[in-house]
Design an enzyme around this catalytic site. Structure first.
Site, PDB file in Angstrom:
ATOM      1  N   ARG A  32       0.851  -1.184   0.000  1.00 17.63           N
ATOM      2  CA  ARG A  32       0.000   0.000   0.000  1.00 17.63           C
ATOM      3  C   ARG A  32       0.889   1.236   0.000  1.00 17.63           C
ATOM      4  O   ARG A  32       2.027   1.198   0.518  1.00 17.63           O
ATOM      5  CB  ARG A  32      -0.889   0.029   1.251  1.00 17.63           C
ATOM      6  CG  ARG A  32      -2.079  -0.917   1.186  1.00 17.63           C
ATOM      7  CD  ARG A  32      -3.116  -0.463   0.157  1.00 17.63           C
ATOM      8  NE  ARG A  32      -4.285  -1.321   0.096  1.00 17.63           N
ATOM      9  CZ  ARG A  32      -4.479  -2.277  -0.814  1.00 17.63           C
ATOM     10  NH1 ARG A  32      -3.572  -2.513  -1.743  1.00 17.63           N
ATOM     11  NH2 ARG A  32      -5.592  -2.973  -0.823  1.00 17.63           N
ATOM     12  N   HIS A  51      -1.778   0.860  -9.764  1.00 19.46           N
ATOM     13  CA  HIS A  51      -2.430  -0.109  -8.860  1.00 19.46           C
ATOM     14  C   HIS A  51      -3.073  -1.254  -9.656  1.00 19.46           C
ATOM     15  O   HIS A  51      -4.300  -1.489  -9.566  1.00 19.46           O
ATOM     16  CB  HIS A  51      -3.465   0.592  -7.972  1.00 19.46           C
ATOM     17  CG  HIS A  51      -3.799  -0.205  -6.745  1.00 19.46           C
ATOM     18  ND1 HIS A  51      -4.118   0.350  -5.535  1.00 19.46           N
ATOM     19  CD2 HIS A  51      -3.870  -1.552  -6.547  1.00 19.46           C
ATOM     20  CE1 HIS A  51      -4.379  -0.592  -4.646  1.00 19.46           C
ATOM     21  NE2 HIS A  51      -4.235  -1.770  -5.255  1.00 19.46           N
TER      22      HIS A  51
END
Ligand code: NDP
Ligand code: OXD
Length: 309
Positions: free
Chosen positions: A224, A272
């Site tokens: 993350r 992502h």
């Protein structure tokens, strides 16, 4: 009883998931947010980046499934009632996708594929000897980290896996604890972050960690954005430790247009996409947990809310 799908901005995906859920189990009655019938009927929610306030408004809610592997957005929601269980949705292809992404990122760096793309445009034939497979430290040896470790082993790397428990995958050297990590960082050619984002792991990719890495090494962050201290990375790259970073996740997504990472010569940015949750595979996992909710059997991929993953 009803299952509510909450995927803001991804309505097409929500409709596909509802259709896939129906295909797996015709008895599942799925509604798609923001259209909600009787809030008292909602027993399970499937969510990704749901709006704050929503989860507190269903008095009979018992289970929330994250649409994906990460749960920090759900666990960080003060409106998530204490009584509600949280599960992840880890479709069977997710770990394969992640393994492919990381092996590709490491291979591109070792084989300098960007140089050949450039050479091709110039019509230049200039073979280089590529460096042999090296040592890769994988932070996080869960479903993603274990698959990545196995794939890296299969192409010849020495893999050292770091986790809370020191859990091991076959052929991987496994360690735990910060001092053990500090010992292996100086021998790592690559560090891959595949930790969940928790209070303990926030900002782990920081100045201290980078200063222990080898000159010219590679860091890959697929966990993350909150794992990385961005200014520390820019300073570390200037010093050559690490020499390059491949980043798939960011503190702010989409990455703002004026962010320095976009044009940094030693940073590769992807939006992502390291491993995407496939609605068809996800439907199988979600339907199984829906069934278990009715029967009282233990859930698949249950999150320990206290631990944060
Ligand atoms: P898991 O929950 O299966 O595994 C987590 C691992 O991290 C475990 O090995 C755990 O240790 C370890 N860990 C957790 N906290 C610590 C700590 N403080 N110190 C050391 N080790 C720790 O997660 P997954 O492998 O399924 O996924 C990991 C993360 O990858 C997700 O949370 C998500 O953020 C990210 N992800 C990113 C995607 C992308 O497209 N970029 C796609 C999918 C996931 P232990 O073994 O002891 O429990
Ligand atoms: C996930 C992700 O958590 O896509 O599944 O990052």
């Amino acid at each position: 009883m009803t299952l509510l799908i909450v995927l803001p901005g991804r309505e097409d995906e929500a409709h596909r998931l509802a259709a896939d859920l129906q295909a797996v189990d015709r008895a599942i009655e799925a509604q798609i947010w923001p259209v909600i019938g009787d809030p008292e009927e909602i027993e399970m929610v499937v969510a990704s980046r749901h709006p704050r306030g929503l989860l507190g408004s269903f008095p009979n809610l018992r289970l929330v499934a994250a649409f994906g592997a990460g749960v920090e957005h759900l666990l960080g929601d003060p409106d998530l009632p204490e009584r509600v269980d949280v599960v992840r949705t880890v479709d069977p292809e997710l770990a394969n996708g992640m393994a492919e992404y990381v092996v590709t990122a490491v291979g591109n760096r070792r084989r300098e594929t960007e140089v050949y793309s450039h050479d091709q445009r110039l019509g230049k034939w200039e073979p280089q000897i590529y460096v042999l497979p090296g040592t890769v430290v994988v932070l996080g040896m869960g479903q993603m980290g274990s698959a990545v470790a196995g794939a890296l082993r299969a192409v010849g790397h020495r893999v050292i896996g770091w986790s809370g428990s020191g859990r091991c995958a076959s052929g991987v050297e496994c360690i735990s604890g910060r001092s053990a990590l500090n010992e292996v960082l100086p021998i790592a050619d690559v560090v891959v972050c595949l930790l969940p984002l928790t209070a303990d792991t926030e900002g782990i990719l920081d100045r201290d960690l980078f200063s222990s890495m080898k000159k010219g090494s590679l860091v890959v962050n697929v966990g993350r954005g909150g794992h990385l201290l961005e200014d520390d990375l820019i300073a570390a790259l200037a010093d050559g430790r690490p020499g390059h970073a491949v980043l798939d996740v960011f503190r702010e997504e989409p990455l703002p247009a004026n962010h320095p990472f976009w044009k940094h010569p030693a940073i590769t940015v992807t939006p992502h996409v390291a491993a995407l949750t496939d609605p068809r595979g996800a439907a199988e996992c979600i339907a199984e947990n829906w069934r278990r909710l009715q029967t009282g059997e233990p859930f698949l991929d249950l999150v320990d809310r206290g631990r944060g993953y």
